[in-house]
Design a protein around this motif. Structure first.
Motif, PDB file in Angstrom:
ATOM      1  N   PRO A  51       1.062  -1.034   0.386  1.00 30.15           N
ATOM      2  CA  PRO A  51       0.085  -0.067   0.039  1.00 30.15           C
ATOM      3  C   PRO A  51       0.516   1.829   0.262  1.00 30.15           C
ATOM      4  N   GLY A  52       1.747   1.172   0.360  1.00 29.14           N
ATOM      5  CA  GLY A  52       3.127   2.196   0.471  1.00 29.14           C
ATOM      6  C   GLY A  52       4.172   2.135   0.209  1.00 29.14           C
ATOM      7  N   TYR A  53       5.223   3.300   0.975  1.00 28.56           N
ATOM      8  CA  TYR A  53       7.099   2.862   0.255  1.00 28.56           C
ATOM      9  C   TYR A  53       7.393   2.255   1.657  1.00 28.56           C
ATOM     10  N   GLN A  54       6.343   2.715   2.861  1.00 30.35           N
ATOM     11  CA  GLN A  54       7.152   1.634   3.864  1.00 30.35           C
ATOM     12  C   GLN A  54       7.070   0.917   4.343  1.00 30.35           C
ATOM     13  N   GLU A  55       5.426   0.419   4.247  1.00 33.89           N
ATOM     14  CA  GLU A  55       5.808  -1.357   3.961  1.00 33.89           C
ATOM     15  C   GLU A  55       6.271  -2.360   2.855  1.00 33.89           C
ATOM     16  N   GLY A  60      10.755  -6.901   4.047  1.00 40.84           N
ATOM     17  CA  GLY A  60      12.096  -6.939   3.879  1.00 40.84           C
ATOM     18  C   GLY A  60      12.887  -8.057   2.300  1.00 40.84           C
ATOM     19  N   THR A  61      11.661  -7.539   1.473  1.00 43.84           N
ATOM     20  CA  THR A  61      11.428  -8.740   0.196  1.00 43.84           C
ATOM     21  C   THR A  61      12.747  -7.258  -1.332  1.00 43.84           C
ATOM     22  N   VAL A  62      13.565  -6.587  -0.883  1.00 44.66           N
ATOM     23  CA  VAL A  62      13.821  -5.914  -1.938  1.00 44.66           C
ATOM     24  C   VAL A  62      14.974  -5.392  -0.599  1.00 44.66           C
ATOM     25  N   ASP A  63      16.664  -5.282  -2.357  1.00 43.39           N
ATOM     26  CA  ASP A  63      17.658  -4.859  -1.577  1.00 43.39           C
ATOM     27  C   ASP A  63      18.004  -3.495  -2.479  1.00 43.39           C
ATOM     28  N   ALA A  64      16.889  -3.534  -3.321  1.00 46.04           N
ATOM     29  CA  ALA A  64      17.748  -1.794  -3.905  1.00 46.04           C
ATOM     30  C   ALA A  64      15.608  -0.700  -3.865  1.00 46.04           C
ATOM     31  N   VAL A  65      16.107  -0.134  -4.608  1.00 44.97           N
ATOM     32  CA  VAL A  65      14.795   0.656  -4.035  1.00 44.97           C
ATOM     33  C   VAL A  65      14.434   1.602  -5.317  1.00 44.97           C
ATOM     34  N   SER A  66      13.447   1.734  -6.648  1.00 46.53           N
ATOM     35  CA  SER A  66      14.034   2.403  -7.693  1.00 46.53           C
ATOM     36  C   SER A  66      12.518   3.288  -7.519  1.00 46.53           C
ATOM     37  N   ILE A  67      13.293   5.025  -6.727  1.00 46.43           N
ATOM     38  CA  ILE A  67      12.526   5.823  -6.412  1.00 46.43           C
ATOM     39  C   ILE A  67      11.415   6.801  -7.855  1.00 46.43           C
ATOM     40  N   THR A  68      10.714   6.736  -8.258  1.00 44.48           N
ATOM     41  CA  THR A  68       9.966   7.537  -9.047  1.00 44.48           C
ATOM     42  C   THR A  68       8.811   8.155  -8.717  1.00 44.48           C
ATOM     43  N   THR A  69       8.591   8.592  -7.717  1.00 43.97           N
ATOM     44  CA  THR A  69       7.807   9.840  -7.952  1.00 43.97           C
ATOM     45  C   THR A  69       7.786  11.167  -7.646  1.00 43.97           C
ATOM     46  N   PRO A  70       6.656  11.928  -7.639  1.00 43.62           N
ATOM     47  CA  PRO A  70       6.656  13.453  -8.502  1.00 43.62           C
ATOM     48  C   PRO A  70       8.030  14.031  -7.657  1.00 43.62           C
ATOM     49  N   ASP A  71       8.907  14.706  -8.343  1.00 45.65           N
ATOM     50  CA  ASP A  71       9.994  15.458  -7.838  1.00 45.65           C
ATOM     51  C   ASP A  71       9.500  16.263  -6.767  1.00 45.65           C
ATOM     52  N   HIS A  72       8.719  16.291  -5.421  1.00 46.10           N
ATOM     53  CA  HIS A  72       8.951  16.390  -4.362  1.00 46.10           C
ATOM     54  C   HIS A  72       8.955  16.287  -3.442  1.00 46.10           C
ATOM     55  N   LEU A  73       8.860  14.408  -3.617  1.00 51.15           N
ATOM     56  CA  LEU A  73       8.631  13.117  -2.310  1.00 51.15           C
ATOM     57  C   LEU A  73       9.577  12.863  -2.510  1.00 51.15           C
ATOM     58  N   HIS A  74      10.605  12.901  -3.410  1.00 46.98           N
ATOM     59  CA  HIS A  74      11.716  11.647  -3.295  1.00 46.98           C
ATOM     60  C   HIS A  74      12.149  11.855  -1.658  1.00 46.98           C
ATOM     61  N   ALA A  75      12.093  12.881  -1.390  1.00 46.86           N
ATOM     62  CA  ALA A  75      13.358  12.572  -0.154  1.00 46.86           C
ATOM     63  C   ALA A  75      13.264  11.813   1.076  1.00 46.86           C
ATOM     64  N   ASP A  76      11.412  12.240   1.510  1.00 52.26           N
ATOM     65  CA  ASP A  76      11.547  11.493   2.449  1.00 52.26           C
ATOM     66  C   ASP A  76      11.453   9.476   2.283  1.00 52.26           C
ATOM     67  N   VAL A  77      11.444   9.405   1.143  1.00 54.31           N
ATOM     68  CA  VAL A  77      11.084   7.995   0.265  1.00 54.31           C
ATOM     69  C   VAL A  77      12.666   7.274   0.895  1.00 54.31           C
ATOM     70  N   MET A  78      13.579   8.405   0.085  1.00 52.29           N
ATOM     71  CA  MET A  78      15.478   7.856  -0.435  1.00 52.29           C
ATOM     72  C   MET A  78      15.703   7.884   1.448  1.00 52.29           C
ATOM     73  N   VAL A  79      15.773   8.652   2.728  1.00 51.93           N
ATOM     74  CA  VAL A  79      15.960   8.714   4.026  1.00 51.93           C
ATOM     75  C   VAL A  79      15.093   7.018   4.648  1.00 51.93           C
ATOM     76  N   ALA A  80      13.931   6.423   4.427  1.00 53.16           N
ATOM     77  CA  ALA A  80      13.354   5.530   4.419  1.00 53.16           C
ATOM     78  C   ALA A  80      14.442   4.435   3.790  1.00 53.16           C
TER      79      ALA A  80
END
Length: 332
Positions: A51-55, A60-80
């Motif tokens: 349902p979301g990036y935190q879930e 524990g099923t990924v080794d890497a993430v590809s973040i393609t959210t809108p420009d202004h939403l990148h930071a929170d996802v990168m930190v998490a």
């Protein structure tokens, strides 16, 4: 013999760029898309939808993430993602504020994960060749980079154009490219922005911006971005770069990419340097940049594009927007 993938990928952001990332990862022999956030993707039919990036990160099923959210939403996802200990590929721009860039860089370096902002233009063959030829033209003196879009982009392609600007969306590529070509950092900017046409259509974002930048060793550059070209223009993007040095000049015109198509509906120059499919296989600079990230994530090595250099691009553009707002030059 079946080879297991070395990198399990989660896609966070299922829009146009998320689909592009998924297409490349799905075709890579060393990666498998195991998770996506919010909704399924065509190229990841077997991935679990969270349902979301935190879930997704908590799974524990990924080794890497590809973040393609809108420009202004990148930071929170990168930190998490950094705190979860997974490697990070993020679409450009890195972030849209310096504070967000600083906390993302701090989280990434503290966690020791591999991270890269996808400034894919460094893998366009002509641009990479230009980097190799910079010594031949001597010390950089002046440069100009134009990246203009048709009005289709802010009015139809993006549902969040009022959360960004043409400079964040377009000039971020050119700022990264020019600082790389110059091998120098910007120390001061002056910028102007023009509002009107898009505001008239209910989208509160500039029609165009122009940024003058002064570099540490004295060179200057102008960055132009606009996204109000008529949709009759033969390409969605109009892109041109030139750099003059003390002993030579390099010009890079991507208006025509070796193919022209005329139909009863119009005349076009189909783009193929960044994204193309050759005999059913993704190809181009976009794919090559993502493959570079995969190689670095598997090997644990630093990518060609560091998060610090991407933070500098954010700082330049943040200063440019401040300059456009105040009408005054801004030092970095």
């Amino acid at each position: 013999m079946t080879h297991l993938p070395e990198l399990r990928i989660g896609i966070i952001g299922a829009g146009l760029m998320g689909r592009g990332h998924a297409e490349v990862f799905a075709a890579h022999p060393m990666t498998q898309i195991t998770a996506v956030a919010r909704r399924p993707l065509e190229h990841a039919p077997g991935a679990t939808v969270y349902p979301g990036y935190q879930e997704l990160l908590d799974s524990g099923t990924v080794d890497a993430v590809s973040i393609t959210t809108p420009d202004h939403l990148h930071a929170d996802v990168m930190v998490a993602a950094a705190r979860a200990g997974v490697h990070i590929l993020v679409e450009k721009p890195f972030t849209t504020t310096v504070a967000d860039a600083d906390r993302a860089v701090a989280a990434i370096r503290s966690a020791g994960v591999v991270a890269m902002c996808l400034f894919n233009h460094r893998w366009v063959p002509a641009y990479a060749q230009a980097k190799d030829q910079m010594r031949a033209i001597g010390e950089p003196v002046v440069g100009y980079a134009r990246k203009d879009d048709t009005i289709h982009v802010p009015t139809e392609m993006l549902g969040w154009a009022d959360e960004t600007t043409c400079a964040w969306f377009l000039s971020s590529h050119d700022v990264d490219l020019m600082t790389w070509l110059y091998d120098d950092e910007v120390v001061e900017v002056f910028a102007t922005a023009r509002y009107g046409k898009l505001r008239g259509r209910g989208i509160d974002t500039p029609d165009a911006m122009q940024i003058q930048a002064r570099f540490g060793r004295g060179a200057v550059a102008t960055f132009e971005s606009a996204w109000i070209y008529p949709d009759t223009f033969p390409t969605m993007v109009d892109s041109y770069v030139t750099v003059a040095g003390e002993t030579g000049v390099i010009q890079l015109d991507r208006q025509k990419e070796n193919i022209q198509v005329a139909t009863e509906d119009g005349y076009a120059y189909p783009r193929n340097m960044l994204q193309r499919v050759v005999h059913g296989v993704p190809a181009g600079a976009y794919r090559d940049a993502i493959h570079h990230f995969v190689d670095c994530a598997i090997a644990g090595t630093e990518p060609l594009i560091t998060v610090e250099s991407s933070r500098h691009v954010t700082a330049i553009l943040a200063a440019a927007h401040e300059s456009a707002r105040t009408g005054k030059p801004v030092k970095l």
